[in-house]
Motif scaffolding. Structure first.
Motif, mmCIF file in Angstrom:
data_model
loop_
_atom_site.group_PDB
_atom_site.id
_atom_site.type_symbol
_atom_site.label_atom_id
_atom_site.label_comp_id
_atom_site.label_asym_id
_atom_site.label_seq_id
_atom_site.Cartn_x
_atom_site.Cartn_y
_atom_site.Cartn_z
ATOM 1 N N GLY A 264 11.235 54.223 39.903
ATOM 2 C CA GLY A 264 10.564 53.072 40.428
ATOM 3 C C GLY A 264 11.144 51.704 40.479
ATOM 4 N N GLY A 265 12.561 51.806 40.588
ATOM 5 C CA GLY A 265 13.255 50.591 40.837
ATOM 6 C C GLY A 265 14.821 50.878 41.160
ATOM 7 N N LEU A 266 15.675 49.853 40.948
ATOM 8 C CA LEU A 266 17.109 49.894 41.034
ATOM 9 C C LEU A 266 17.786 49.921 39.453
ATOM 10 N N LEU A 267 18.462 50.839 39.466
ATOM 11 C CA LEU A 267 18.929 51.237 37.815
ATOM 12 C C LEU A 267 20.461 50.862 38.139
ATOM 13 N N PHE A 268 21.061 50.130 37.395
ATOM 14 C CA PHE A 268 22.661 49.795 37.544
ATOM 15 C C PHE A 268 23.390 50.181 36.160
ATOM 16 N N GLU A 269 24.520 50.057 36.102
ATOM 17 C CA GLU A 269 25.166 50.520 35.039
ATOM 18 C C GLU A 269 25.224 49.374 33.936
ATOM 19 N N PRO A 270 24.968 49.713 32.614
ATOM 20 C CA PRO A 270 25.015 48.294 31.617
ATOM 21 C C PRO A 270 26.220 47.556 31.675
ATOM 22 N N GLY A 271 26.192 46.329 31.879
ATOM 23 C CA GLY A 271 27.406 45.452 31.787
ATOM 24 C C GLY A 271 27.859 45.367 32.955
ATOM 25 N N ASP A 272 27.562 46.007 34.178
ATOM 26 C CA ASP A 272 28.087 45.989 35.479
ATOM 27 C C ASP A 272 27.690 44.614 35.847
ATOM 28 N N GLU A 273 28.375 43.503 35.667
ATOM 29 C CA GLU A 273 27.965 42.165 36.374
ATOM 30 C C GLU A 273 27.863 42.079 37.777
ATOM 31 N N ALA A 275 27.706 44.696 40.081
ATOM 32 C CA ALA A 275 26.674 45.751 40.550
ATOM 33 C C ALA A 275 25.356 44.757 40.483
ATOM 34 N N LEU A 276 25.052 44.060 39.477
ATOM 35 C CA LEU A 276 23.908 43.357 39.219
ATOM 36 C C LEU A 276 23.899 42.009 40.215
ATOM 37 N N SER A 277 24.968 41.310 40.448
ATOM 38 C CA SER A 277 24.923 40.350 41.519
ATOM 39 C C SER A 277 24.898 40.660 42.730
ATOM 40 N N ALA A 278 25.461 42.004 43.064
ATOM 41 C CA ALA A 278 25.270 42.508 44.428
ATOM 42 C C ALA A 278 23.746 42.914 44.730
ATOM 43 N N ALA A 279 23.183 43.368 43.444
ATOM 44 C CA ALA A 279 21.707 43.864 43.819
ATOM 45 C C ALA A 279 20.750 42.602 43.817
ATOM 46 N N LEU A 280 21.051 41.473 43.197
ATOM 47 C CA LEU A 280 20.163 40.346 43.485
ATOM 48 C C LEU A 280 20.485 39.755 44.472
ATOM 49 N N GLN A 281 21.812 39.726 45.204
ATOM 50 C CA GLN A 281 21.925 39.004 46.284
ATOM 51 C C GLN A 281 21.237 39.779 47.391
ATOM 52 N N ARG A 282 21.102 41.012 47.550
ATOM 53 C CA ARG A 282 20.568 41.627 48.530
ATOM 54 C C ARG A 282 19.035 41.628 48.412
ATOM 55 N N TRP A 283 18.515 41.488 47.070
ATOM 56 C CA TRP A 283 16.937 41.176 46.881
ATOM 57 C C TRP A 283 16.712 39.796 47.696
ATOM 58 N N PHE A 284 17.457 38.834 47.561
ATOM 59 C CA PHE A 284 17.308 37.553 48.196
ATOM 60 C C PHE A 284 17.497 37.711 49.930
ATOM 61 N N GLN A 285 18.307 38.357 50.231
ATOM 62 C CA GLN A 285 18.604 38.460 51.681
ATOM 63 C C GLN A 285 18.003 39.539 52.517
ATOM 64 N N ALA A 291 10.980 45.387 50.245
ATOM 65 C CA ALA A 291 9.847 46.197 50.546
ATOM 66 C C ALA A 291 9.958 47.421 49.703
ATOM 67 N N ALA A 292 11.148 48.151 49.778
ATOM 68 C CA ALA A 292 11.511 49.332 49.270
ATOM 69 C C ALA A 292 11.310 49.489 47.685
ATOM 70 N N LEU A 293 11.660 48.220 47.070
ATOM 71 C CA LEU A 293 11.504 48.184 45.660
ATOM 72 C C LEU A 293 10.007 47.991 45.652
ATOM 73 N N ARG A 294 9.374 47.325 46.108
ATOM 74 C CA ARG A 294 7.808 47.161 45.711
ATOM 75 C C ARG A 294 7.300 48.410 46.012
ATOM 76 N N ALA A 295 7.674 49.165 46.776
ATOM 77 C CA ALA A 295 6.973 50.551 47.177
ATOM 78 C C ALA A 295 7.417 51.580 45.946
ATOM 79 N N LYS A 296 8.465 51.463 45.539
ATOM 80 C CA LYS A 296 8.750 52.297 44.256
ATOM 81 C C LYS A 296 8.199 51.812 43.195
ATOM 82 N N ALA A 297 7.841 50.633 43.077
ATOM 83 C CA ALA A 297 7.323 50.108 41.901
ATOM 84 C C ALA A 297 5.755 50.594 41.715
ATOM 85 N N LEU A 298 5.065 50.567 43.116
ATOM 86 C CA LEU A 298 3.720 50.822 43.085
ATOM 87 C C LEU A 298 3.445 52.575 42.849
ATOM 88 N N THR A 299 4.401 53.487 43.271
ATOM 89 C CA THR A 299 4.558 54.844 42.998
ATOM 90 C C THR A 299 4.683 54.854 41.758
#
Length: 323
Positions: A264-273, A275-285, A291-299
């Motif tokens: 239902g979403g994006l899972l990153f490795e615990p403590g991987d700052e 990877a989290l920053s890259a995922a959030l940057q991608r979210w904003f840009q 749209a893909a994350l929203r579709a996963k959540a609805l499923t």
């Protein structure tokens, strides 16, 4: 059937996934709350008195936070009561413990779980870990349920972020804030949850707020106004707040919650700052990524189990202990 649980399970000032779980699955059980600074109480008299007052042969469900650290109290009663232990988080997995304390708690927990008639975990991953760590043949799984919820309206679909978790080292707010500080974007993150001393150690960012714990309509409103749910936990046994977010159709970026998140979403490795920053940057840009994350959540939203199902699963385990 009886349920021995922490006395603060119903305290709205101390909301937690474990407390919510305990209350939702135990409506038909005889609740026996015990006060104490669990799992390492200074005084075990309240627990000893509670267990001593239960008739021989009765089925008793014990919250692991109350029971797993005090085998000297619990194990003797296993000879006359039919004990089931509900493990929300193995004691040694709490973040910040020194090695000696973790080893001691692990050994105490092992004594309790091996003496119990049944052990229950709140996720398949947790059950496998508990079986391996404590040499158990069987660990039952009763995952948390989820209440149906309306779809979140959000703001502009991007900028309002939400994290729901107690402000403790295990929940990884330090990882989350540091990851966000690398991002040059207009956003607002609300970190909803009880304040703990760890709050003073967190890096600061004017875009991040800590409104404290929210319950009821206030919490529902926080979900409804969010565009993205984020959780940077170092360790979770399940992650009920993730399924709550998914019930609102919220996209999720999280760590340590494979069972709750599923696909239902994006899972990153615990403590991987990073990877989290890259995922959030991608979210904003990246609009397509959002749209893909929203579709996963609805499923995933359509797949979530209910509290009625969780309660019935627990009842079956406890009923199997009756003579």
């Amino acid at each position: 059937m009886h349920f021995v649980l922490p006395a603060d399970a119903g305290d709205p000032a101390s909301p937690s996934g474990g407390n919510v779980y305990d209350l939702r699955v135990s409506a038909d059980l005889n609740r026996l709350p015990v006060a104490g600074d669990w799992p390492r109480p200074r005084d075990t008299a309240a627990l000893e008195q509670t267990l001593a007052g239960i008739p021989d042969g009765d089925v008793v469900l014990l919250d692991g936070l109350v029971s797993c650290g005090v085998p000297e109290v619990v194990v003797p009663h296993a000879r006359r009561l039919r004990l089931a232990v509900l493990v929300h988080l193995p004691l040694a997995d709490e973040t910040g413990l020194d090695p000696g304390t973790a080893a001691l708690l692990d050994a105490k927990e092992r004594q309790v779980l091996r003496a119990a008639s049944a052990v229950i975990a709140t996720s398949p991953t947790a059950a496998r870990t508990i079986k391996k760590n404590h040499g158990l043949d069987t660990v039952h799984v009763v995952v948390p349920g989820t209440d149906p919820a309306p779809l979140a309206l959000g703001t502009d679909g991007v900028r309002q972020l939400l994290c729901v978790a107690s402000i403790t080292p295990r929940k990884g707010h330090d990882v989350l804030v540091r990851a966000l500080r690398k991002i040059d974007h207009d956003f607002r993150l609300d970190c909803v949850g009880p304040h703990r001393p760890f709050l003073r150690e967190l890096p600061r960012d004017d875009r991040v707020r800590f409104p404290g714990p929210l319950v009821g309509e206030a919490l529902t409103s926080a979900y409804a106004k969010a565009d993205l749910f984020v959780l940077a936990s170092r360790n979770e046994t399940y992650g009920m707040v993730v399924t709550e977010a998914l019930a609102h159709g919220l996209p999720v970026i999280a760590s340590a919650v494979p069972d709750a998140l599923g696909d239902g979403g994006l899972l990153f490795e615990p403590g991987d700052e990073d990877a989290l920053s890259a995922a959030l940057q991608r979210w904003f840009q990246d609009q397509d990524f959002r749209a893909a994350l929203r579709a996963k959540a609805l499923t995933r939203r359509a797949e979530l189990s209910t509290w009625d199902e969780s309660t019935e699963d627990l009842r079956r385990v406890l009923a199997s202990l009756r003579p």
